[in-house]
Motif scaffolding. Structure first.
Motif, PDB file in Angstrom:
ATOM      1  N   ARG A 208       0.903  -1.134   0.114  1.00 15.17           N
ATOM      2  CA  ARG A 208       0.074   0.093  -0.233  1.00 15.17           C
ATOM      3  C   ARG A 208       0.815   1.422   0.011  1.00 15.17           C
ATOM      4  O   ARG A 208       0.638   2.090   0.813  1.00 15.17           O
ATOM      5  CB  ARG A 208      -0.986   0.065   1.176  1.00 15.17           C
ATOM      6  N   VAL A 209       1.773   1.231  -0.977  1.00 14.98           N
ATOM      7  CA  VAL A 209       2.608   2.571  -1.040  1.00 14.98           C
ATOM      8  C   VAL A 209       3.012   2.578  -2.543  1.00 14.98           C
ATOM      9  O   VAL A 209       3.153   1.531  -3.194  1.00 14.98           O
ATOM     10  CB  VAL A 209       4.120   2.177  -0.323  1.00 14.98           C
ATOM     11  N   ALA A 210       3.088   3.858  -3.056  1.00 17.76           N
ATOM     12  CA  ALA A 210       3.368   4.011  -4.285  1.00 17.76           C
ATOM     13  C   ALA A 210       4.558   4.681  -4.837  1.00 17.76           C
ATOM     14  O   ALA A 210       4.785   5.948  -4.603  1.00 17.76           O
ATOM     15  CB  ALA A 210       2.192   4.986  -4.952  1.00 17.76           C
ATOM     16  N   PHE A 211       5.768   4.052  -4.868  1.00 15.10           N
ATOM     17  CA  PHE A 211       6.691   4.517  -5.462  1.00 15.10           C
ATOM     18  C   PHE A 211       6.544   4.232  -6.904  1.00 15.10           C
ATOM     19  O   PHE A 211       5.575   3.863  -7.434  1.00 15.10           O
ATOM     20  CB  PHE A 211       8.211   3.476  -5.205  1.00 15.10           C
ATOM     21  N   ASN A 212       7.419   4.921  -8.086  1.00  5.65           N
ATOM     22  CA  ASN A 212       7.430   4.890  -9.539  1.00  5.65           C
ATOM     23  C   ASN A 212       8.107   3.498  -9.677  1.00  5.65           C
ATOM     24  O   ASN A 212       9.023   3.053  -9.430  1.00  5.65           O
ATOM     25  CB  ASN A 212       8.108   5.932 -10.027  1.00  5.65           C
ATOM     26  N   GLU A 213       7.342   2.893 -10.555  1.00  2.27           N
ATOM     27  CA  GLU A 213       7.950   1.317 -11.136  1.00  2.27           C
ATOM     28  C   GLU A 213       8.796   1.780 -12.265  1.00  2.27           C
ATOM     29  O   GLU A 213       8.732   2.752 -13.141  1.00  2.27           O
ATOM     30  CB  GLU A 213       6.740   0.643 -11.641  1.00  2.27           C
ATOM     31  N   GLY A 214      10.190   1.187 -12.185  1.00  2.00           N
ATOM     32  CA  GLY A 214      11.315   1.695 -13.132  1.00  2.00           C
ATOM     33  C   GLY A 214      11.063   1.601 -14.395  1.00  2.00           C
ATOM     34  O   GLY A 214      12.011   2.340 -15.354  1.00  2.00           O
ATOM     35  N   SER A 215      10.314   0.507 -15.053  1.00  2.00           N
ATOM     36  CA  SER A 215      10.273   0.424 -16.563  1.00  2.00           C
ATOM     37  C   SER A 215       9.563   1.766 -17.122  1.00  2.00           C
ATOM     38  O   SER A 215       9.759   1.878 -18.332  1.00  2.00           O
ATOM     39  CB  SER A 215       9.715  -0.737 -17.110  1.00  2.00           C
ATOM     40  N   MET A 216       8.859   2.386 -16.451  1.00  2.00           N
ATOM     41  CA  MET A 216       8.272   3.716 -17.178  1.00  2.00           C
ATOM     42  C   MET A 216       9.332   4.632 -17.641  1.00  2.00           C
ATOM     43  O   MET A 216       9.076   5.388 -18.491  1.00  2.00           O
ATOM     44  CB  MET A 216       7.189   4.233 -15.981  1.00  2.00           C
ATOM     45  N   PHE A 217      10.409   4.531 -17.019  1.00  2.00           N
ATOM     46  CA  PHE A 217      11.808   5.369 -17.419  1.00  2.00           C
ATOM     47  C   PHE A 217      12.628   4.697 -18.375  1.00  2.00           C
ATOM     48  O   PHE A 217      13.603   5.064 -19.090  1.00  2.00           O
ATOM     49  CB  PHE A 217      12.687   5.599 -16.146  1.00  2.00           C
ATOM     50  N   GLY A 218      11.812   3.564 -19.228  1.00  2.00           N
ATOM     51  CA  GLY A 218      12.754   2.779 -20.233  1.00  2.00           C
ATOM     52  C   GLY A 218      12.851   1.274 -19.725  1.00  2.00           C
ATOM     53  O   GLY A 218      12.643   1.124 -18.654  1.00  2.00           O
ATOM     54  N   ALA A 219      13.048   0.231 -20.679  1.00  2.00           N
ATOM     55  CA  ALA A 219      13.256  -0.640 -20.488  1.00  2.00           C
ATOM     56  C   ALA A 219      14.356  -1.089 -19.419  1.00  2.00           C
ATOM     57  O   ALA A 219      14.302  -2.097 -18.772  1.00  2.00           O
ATOM     58  CB  ALA A 219      13.347  -1.637 -21.871  1.00  2.00           C
ATOM     59  N   GLU A 220      15.376  -0.205 -19.585  1.00  2.00           N
ATOM     60  CA  GLU A 220      16.446  -0.269 -18.591  1.00  2.00           C
ATOM     61  C   GLU A 220      16.202  -0.050 -17.412  1.00  2.00           C
ATOM     62  O   GLU A 220      16.881  -0.467 -16.310  1.00  2.00           O
ATOM     63  CB  GLU A 220      17.841   0.660 -19.247  1.00  2.00           C
ATOM     64  N   GLY A 221      15.138   0.344 -16.774  1.00  2.00           N
ATOM     65  CA  GLY A 221      14.599   0.632 -15.413  1.00  2.00           C
ATOM     66  C   GLY A 221      13.692  -0.658 -14.885  1.00  2.00           C
ATOM     67  O   GLY A 221      13.492  -0.459 -13.890  1.00  2.00           O
ATOM     68  N   ALA A 222      13.443  -1.680 -15.828  1.00  2.00           N
ATOM     69  CA  ALA A 222      12.804  -2.727 -15.353  1.00  2.00           C
ATOM     70  C   ALA A 222      13.553  -3.386 -13.984  1.00  2.00           C
ATOM     71  O   ALA A 222      14.726  -3.831 -14.094  1.00  2.00           O
ATOM     72  CB  ALA A 222      12.543  -3.773 -16.353  1.00  2.00           C
ATOM     73  N   GLY A 223      12.804  -3.611 -12.852  1.00  2.00           N
ATOM     74  CA  GLY A 223      13.507  -4.118 -11.610  1.00  2.00           C
ATOM     75  C   GLY A 223      14.080  -2.946 -10.531  1.00  2.00           C
ATOM     76  O   GLY A 223      14.482  -3.372  -9.735  1.00  2.00           O
ATOM     77  N   PHE A 224      13.656  -1.750 -11.071  1.00  2.00           N
ATOM     78  CA  PHE A 224      13.872  -0.651 -10.224  1.00  2.00           C
ATOM     79  C   PHE A 224      12.837  -0.003  -9.618  1.00  2.00           C
ATOM     80  O   PHE A 224      11.741  -0.132 -10.340  1.00  2.00           O
ATOM     81  CB  PHE A 224      15.152   0.319 -10.889  1.00  2.00           C
ATOM     82  N   LEU A 225      13.134   0.878  -8.768  1.00  2.00           N
ATOM     83  CA  LEU A 225      11.741   1.660  -8.280  1.00  2.00           C
ATOM     84  C   LEU A 225      12.505   3.053  -7.992  1.00  2.00           C
ATOM     85  O   LEU A 225      13.653   3.175  -7.379  1.00  2.00           O
ATOM     86  CB  LEU A 225      11.286   1.001  -6.886  1.00  2.00           C
ATOM     87  N   ARG A 226      11.684   4.012  -8.260  1.00  2.00           N
ATOM     88  CA  ARG A 226      11.993   5.363  -7.890  1.00  2.00           C
ATOM     89  C   ARG A 226      11.050   6.060  -6.791  1.00  2.00           C
ATOM     90  O   ARG A 226       9.926   5.760  -6.824  1.00  2.00           O
ATOM     91  CB  ARG A 226      11.668   6.407  -8.939  1.00  2.00           C
ATOM     92  N   VAL A 227      12.091   6.394  -5.830  1.00  2.00           N
ATOM     93  CA  VAL A 227      11.311   6.734  -4.411  1.00  2.00           C
ATOM     94  C   VAL A 227      11.487   8.356  -4.156  1.00  2.00           C
ATOM     95  O   VAL A 227      12.555   8.760  -4.081  1.00  2.00           O
ATOM     96  CB  VAL A 227      11.745   6.005  -3.550  1.00  2.00           C
ATOM     97  N   ASN A 228      10.350   8.900  -4.142  1.00  2.00           N
ATOM     98  CA  ASN A 228      10.602  10.396  -3.730  1.00  2.00           C
ATOM     99  C   ASN A 228      10.419  10.553  -2.297  1.00  2.00           C
ATOM    100  O   ASN A 228       9.500  10.194  -1.401  1.00  2.00           O
ATOM    101  CB  ASN A 228       8.920  11.054  -4.053  1.00  2.00           C
ATOM    102  N   PHE A 229      11.681  11.151  -1.818  1.00  2.00           N
ATOM    103  CA  PHE A 229      11.823  11.306  -0.608  1.00  2.00           C
ATOM    104  C   PHE A 229      11.861  12.619   0.090  1.00  2.00           C
ATOM    105  O   PHE A 229      12.123  13.002   1.060  1.00  2.00           O
ATOM    106  CB  PHE A 229      13.311  10.588  -0.014  1.00  2.00           C
TER     107      PHE A 229
END
Length: 394
Positions: free
Chosen positions: A352-373
């Motif tokens: 129940r938390v929304a980080f950005n899923e990494g593939s939205m930044f390109g295929a190279e981002g699959a498996g990553f998450l972007r976290v707004n701190f």
């Protein structure tokens, strides 16, 4: 020195038509999700900006507004003080947003079918800007080293520029989402390549003020006159002072012919005038917001330290690449899963938390998450703890 500003204060943002907070159910399927995704912060803007807008509101008349000489001087003075970049104030052209400016510039500087380079993984609107104008994307891939730092592949970049006849490079500087602040040496090498091969650079420097100790933002156009002539710097106070909703940004254009064409296109779209509240708020931020920014950066740096410790000891299978700039962290979750759908389920349905899923930044981002701190520490910890609990249940 005692802190003047309370960044620990939690402010209720629901019910304010907030994209970040009021659209979580629509976007992620759950109403109780904690949003740590889109790049706006959960902090009050500098008091000087709030007071300036109150004073402007009290006047009671909100007619068409132009960018005054005082406003332009405040913009130029900030760049000179903070980044040692001096330029003629006539180079400044205001527009509603950096993405708007980039989109117009891609259209003005290229023809359908031309090739535009981006350095991936990268801020997702870049893809849309290029493809929506019928231009082709040339993806120059950043290299993730074993030390967890993204580096440029300049040899591959030059090969692609030559073979694909690249017309424009959209430079993300500092880089979103990987958090790199490019060094003067790196930028000079990019600049020399672009001058050598006649590549125009659109430098997105919206995060240029959010840079941490040990790193320095170097405006790309400040490197040399030759580089400045074929560069447009896109800057904004929106990330720096958390005033994105005022829709105010600036394109710094050295080339007078391009500046005239850009201005004409803004006028064609009837978006050349400044919002009356942005006019006073932006000037107040640039003239009186320096202490606020210093304290913000110190607070964000402490948030980075907290995240780094939390990830290291409480999030098995996750690596965090310490950001040099921006308030966005890049989590490597490939040991958990490189499947975007698995990570979305883990975030939205289980944690129940929304980080950005990494593939939205390109295929190279699959498996990553972007976290707004860019949020009070209590909310940051709540988000990390929710994710930790979901991982343990998994």
């Amino acid at each position: 020195m005692a802190s003047m500003y309370n960044f620990d204060k939690v402010i209720e943002r629901r019910g304010t038509a907030s994209v970040k907070w009021d659209q979580v159910e629509t976007m992620f399927g759950q109403a109780d999700i904690l949003p740590m995704w889109v790049a706006d912060m959960d902090f009050e803007a500098p008091p000087a900006a709030i007071e300036a807008m109150k004073e402007r509101a009290a006047h009671g008349i909100f007619g068409y507004t132009y960018r005054s000489p005082s406003y332009l001087e405040a913009v130029a003075s900030w760049q000179e003080r903070k980044h040692q970049w001096s330029f003629d104030q006539s180079w400044i052209v205001g527009c509603p947003g950096v993405v708007t400016a980039l989109s117009i510039l891609v259209e003005l500087l290229t023809e359908p079918g031309d090739n535009v380079m981006i350095q991936v993984p990268v801020y997702h609107p870049f893809y849309r800007i290029i493809s929506s104008h019928g231009r082709n994307i040339v993806a120059n891939q950043l290299v993730l080293t074993e030390s967890g730092r993204y580096e440029l592949d300049l040899a591959e970049m030059e090969r692609q520029i030559i073979e694909d006849k690249v017309k424009i490079l959209i430079l993300c500087h500092p880089h979103n989402p990987v958090g790199r602040v490019w060094t003067k040496e790196e930028l000079t090498e990019i600049g020399n390549l672009c001058v050598k091969h006649g590549v125009f650079v659109l430098s997105d420097e919206i995060h240029g003020d959010i840079v941490y100790k040990g790193h320095k933002h170097i405006p790309f156009a400040s490197l040399s006159d030759a580089i400045a002539k074929q560069t447009v710097a896109c800057i904004a106070p929106s990330k720096t002072f958390n005033i994105a909703g005022l829709h105010s940004s600036l394109a710094i254009i050295a080339d007078p012919e391009l500046r005239e064409r850009f201005n004409f296109r803004l006028q064609t779209f009837a978006i050349s005038m400044e919002n009356c509240f942005a006019q006073v708020a932006v000037e107040a931020c640039y003239r009186q917001g320096e202490q606020w920014l210093e304290e913000l950066l110190a607070y964000l740096q402490q948030n980075i330290d907290v995240m780094e410790q939390f990830v290291a000891y409480q999030l098995p299978g996750v690596k965090m690449y310490r950001p040099e700039g921006t308030y966005l962290a890049w989590f490597d979750c490939r040991e958990i899963s490189a499947d975007p759908e698995v990570l979305k389920d883990l975030m939205f349905n289980k944690a129940r938390v929304a980080f950005n899923e990494g593939s939205m930044f390109g295929a190279e981002g699959a498996g990553f998450l972007r976290v707004n701190f860019g949020t009070p520490r209590s909310l940051l910890l709540e988000g990390l703890e929710r994710f930790e609990k979901a991982l343990k249940q998994k």
